[in-house]
Design an enzyme around this catalytic site. Structure first.
Site, short mmCIF file in Angstrom:
data_model
loop_
_atom_site.label_atom_id
_atom_site.label_comp_id
_atom_site.label_asym_id
_atom_site.label_seq_id
_atom_site.Cartn_x
_atom_site.Cartn_y
_atom_site.Cartn_z
N GLU A 1 -28.69 -20.63 -41.93
CA GLU A 1 -30.04 -20.80 -41.36
C GLU A 1 -31.01 -20.30 -42.41
O GLU A 1 -31.07 -19.10 -42.69
CB GLU A 1 -30.19 -19.99 -40.07
N CYS B 1 -39.31 -17.78 -40.20
CA CYS B 1 -38.80 -19.04 -40.78
C CYS B 1 -39.52 -20.23 -40.19
O CYS B 1 -39.82 -21.20 -40.88
CB CYS B 1 -37.30 -19.14 -40.54
P1 NAD Z 1 -32.76 -13.04 -48.15
O1 NAD Z 1 -32.11 -14.34 -48.43
O2 NAD Z 1 -33.35 -12.27 -49.26
O3 NAD Z 1 -31.70 -12.04 -47.49
C1 NAD Z 1 -30.99 -12.36 -46.30
C2 NAD Z 1 -29.73 -11.52 -46.25
O4 NAD Z 1 -28.87 -11.90 -47.32
C3 NAD Z 1 -29.94 -10.02 -46.40
O5 NAD Z 1 -29.05 -9.36 -45.52
C4 NAD Z 1 -29.58 -9.77 -47.84
O6 NAD Z 1 -29.13 -8.45 -48.08
C5 NAD Z 1 -28.45 -10.75 -48.05
N1 NAD Z 1 -28.22 -11.17 -49.43
C6 NAD Z 1 -29.09 -11.16 -50.48
N2 NAD Z 1 -28.53 -11.69 -51.58
C7 NAD Z 1 -27.26 -12.06 -51.22
C8 NAD Z 1 -26.19 -12.70 -51.90
N3 NAD Z 1 -26.28 -13.06 -53.18
N4 NAD Z 1 -25.07 -12.97 -51.19
C9 NAD Z 1 -24.96 -12.66 -49.90
N5 NAD Z 1 -25.94 -12.04 -49.19
C10 NAD Z 1 -27.08 -11.75 -49.85
O7 NAD Z 1 -33.80 -13.34 -46.99
P2 NAD Z 1 -34.85 -12.34 -46.34
O8 NAD Z 1 -35.92 -12.09 -47.33
O9 NAD Z 1 -34.14 -11.20 -45.69
O10 NAD Z 1 -35.42 -13.26 -45.15
C11 NAD Z 1 -36.46 -14.15 -45.34
C12 NAD Z 1 -35.94 -15.57 -45.49
O11 NAD Z 1 -35.08 -15.89 -44.40
C13 NAD Z 1 -37.03 -16.61 -45.45
O12 NAD Z 1 -36.79 -17.61 -46.41
C14 NAD Z 1 -36.93 -17.21 -44.06
O13 NAD Z 1 -37.47 -18.49 -43.92
C15 NAD Z 1 -35.46 -17.15 -43.84
N6 NAD Z 1 -35.15 -17.15 -42.41
C16 NAD Z 1 -34.54 -18.24 -41.88
C17 NAD Z 1 -34.28 -18.28 -40.52
C18 NAD Z 1 -33.59 -19.45 -39.90
O14 NAD Z 1 -33.05 -19.29 -38.82
N7 NAD Z 1 -33.55 -20.61 -40.52
C19 NAD Z 1 -34.64 -17.21 -39.72
C20 NAD Z 1 -35.26 -16.12 -40.31
C21 NAD Z 1 -35.50 -16.08 -41.66
#
Ligand code: NAD
Length: 487
Positions: free
Chosen positions: A255, A289
């Site tokens: 997501e 998001c």
């Molecule tokens: P992010 O991608 O930076 O981090 C998300 C999670 O992934 C965190 O727990 C982080 O520690 C982990 N992570 C980071 N690098 C990683 C890697 N290389 N491998 C595995 N895990 C890793 O996102 P964020 O800044 O926490 O959230 C914001 C983003 O999430 C925005 O782009 C938003 O649109 C998206 N989002 C999407 C949805 C949806 O349902 N589609 C919902 C909420 C947020």
């Protein structure tokens, strides 16, 4: 491993003692990381930084717990998931206060998330995937059934830390999977407490939580002991997750990010549509998001809708989510604050016109003013990228097919909304948008029974509904030749 506690829930403090939960046991780590209140910039807690060896233990425990949990009758698993929802609801006030402290969201948003999460557990607990009998004759029987996929790793972002963990925990447990949850390092507190708080309802190892940094996420996506990753986060990280998971061909639900269009038709009442479109864009301080990130307003009503948005926005109070009258909180963390600031700088550098806001003042806290940008170019950074903060481009349109093309002209396809009195026109436009959820004259309506997922680079797979539940299973076909002389 250190510090074993009994899970008498009455003893759990929401203010201190944040621990990982591994194999039903509270665990600290050799190093800790600070967690901040984004409204003040002050450290409010420290959490374990889980080591690779501890992750191995968590996954090993989940693997050992899996056969027993998968064999537990569905009704029992559903009852336990429902009881987890009750437990969360019993502690709703504590979770709301903690969520505001760590995430920054005001009371109304915290209430929506915490009570919504409790309701989610209870509703997902009503779901099941019954066996399908495709053929049952005297000679043969053919059955399709859904078997649990195994051990799941859940990776959660910081914007809706509880809800987006629950969207993974609840279906995983109902499906018969065991699960290891990794909260965002920016918002680990509620998730760690939730998992700790419900351990007495579950066999050890069925539900674990490990806190750590981004390395922990990388270890999880590559780990041979996990069968599936359920990930919510940015599209950029989602691509890393997919590449890393390819090594072990893990199942994936991704997501990811969005750049949702909101299309305003010419027949709207500007005064009525403005508050709705405002909240479509700025709910959760636009760290959403599914926030409307590009608002396309028909040229006939452009000025009137823009002015009504500006007037409405001036009535909205931005501040510390802990204060009763706050409607929008701060940006959740410093890196995100810096990223949002870049969009402001770029708008200034490119000479875009601000209809409202535009100037960020220095702390305390990571606050950004509600900002509306008046008809910037379609190729500007603000229009093309996802700012994930309260700065919104208003864009003018005149031709229906052209605005549909512009709305779809993005690598993202998460959500969209269309606003207008002519319902046939609203639906005609909405059905041409390439996105996972299209809201017509409403926005941000979700349900545990309504499928949610992204098209294009906004994701792979889905959450919620029976489609989401099915993502925690493998399909299995069983055929039986009944002929006594067949063997
Ligand atoms: P992010 O991608 O930076 O981090 C998300 C999670 O992934 C965190 O727990 C982080 O520690 C982990 N992570 C980071 N690098 C990683 C890697 N290389 N491998 C595995 N895990 C890793 O996102 P964020 O800044 O926490 O959230 C914001 C983003 O999430 C925005 O782009 C938003 O649109 C998206 N989002 C999407 C949805 C949806 O349902 N589609 C919902 C909420 C947020």
């Amino acid at each position: 491993m250190a510090l074993t506690t009994e899970y008498a829930t009455a003893r759990i403090s929401f203010d201190t003692d944040y621990v990982s939960t591994i194999d039903g046991t509270a665990v600290t780590s050799p190093t800790t990381a600070d967690v901040f209140n984004p409204a003040t910039g002050q450290v409010i807690a420290s959490v374990p930084v889980t080591t690779e060896a501890q992750l191995d233990e968590a996954i090993g425990a989940a693997r050992r717990a899996f056969p027993g949990w998968a064999a537990t009758p569905l009704r029992e698993r559903q009852a336990i998931v429902s009881a987890i929802g009750d437990r969360l609801a019993e502690h709703a006030e504590d979770f709301m206060a903690l969520l505001t402290r760590e995430q920054g969201k005001p009371r109304a948003g915290a209430e929506w998330e915490v009570l919504g999460s409790a309701a989610w557990f209870k509703e997902i607990a009503t779901q099941s995937l019954p066996e399908e009998t495709l053929l049952d004759t005297e000679e043969r029987r053919v059955v399709t059934r859904a078997t649990p996929v195994g051990v799941v790793g859940a990776i959660v972002p910081w914007n809706f830390p509880i809800l987006l963990a629950v969207w993974k925990i609840a279906p995983a447990l109902v499906a018969g999977c065991t699960i290891v949850v990794k909260p965002s390092p920016f918002t680990p507190l509620c998730d760690l407490k939730l998992v700790e708080l419900v351990q007495d309802l579950l066999p050890p190892g069925v539900l674990s939580a490990v806190s750590g940094d981004d390395d922990l996420g990388k270890w999880m996506t590559a780990h041979p002991g996990l069968d599936k990753i359920a990930f919510t986060g940015s599209s950029e990280t989602g691509k890393h997750v997919m590449a890393s998971a390819a090594g072990t061909l893990k199942r994936l639900t991704l997501e990811l990010g969005g750049n949702d269009p909101a299309i305003v038709l010419p027949d709207v009442d500007p005064q009525k549509v403005a508050p709705a479109v405002f909240w479509a864009a700025f709910q959760n301080n636009a760290q959403f998001c599914n926030a409307a990130k590009r608002v396309f307003i028909h040229e006939d009503v452009y000025d009137a809708v823009r002015d009504a948005l500006v007037a409405y926005a001036r009535t909205v109070k931005v501040g510390d989510g802990g204060e009763a009258d706050t409607q929008l909180g701060p940006i959740q963390n410093e890196p995100q604050f810096r990223k949002v600031r870049e969009f402001f700088d770029d708008c200034h550098a490119q000479g875009h016109t601000f209809a409202l806001g535009g100037e960020i003042t220095d702390g305390p806290g990571w606050f950004v003013p509600v900002t509306l940008v008046d008809n910037p170019p379609e190729d500007s950074r603000l229009v093309v990228e996802e700012p994930f903060g309260p700065i919104l481009p208003l864009l003018k349109w005149s031709d229906e097919q052209d605005v549909i093309r512009r709305a779809n002209d993005t690598p993202y396809g998460l959500g969209a909304s269309v606003w207008g009195k002519d319902l046939a026109a609203v639906e005609r436009v909405g059905r041409q948008i390439d996105a996972g959820t299209v809201w017509l004259n409403e926005v941000h309506q979700y349900s545990p029974h309504q499928v949610f997922g992204g098209h294009k680079e906004s994701g792979i797979g889905a959450e919620n509904s029976l489609h989401g539940l099915a993502e925690y299973t493998n399909w299995q076909t069983i055929t039986l030749n009944k002929a006594p002389d067949a063997v």
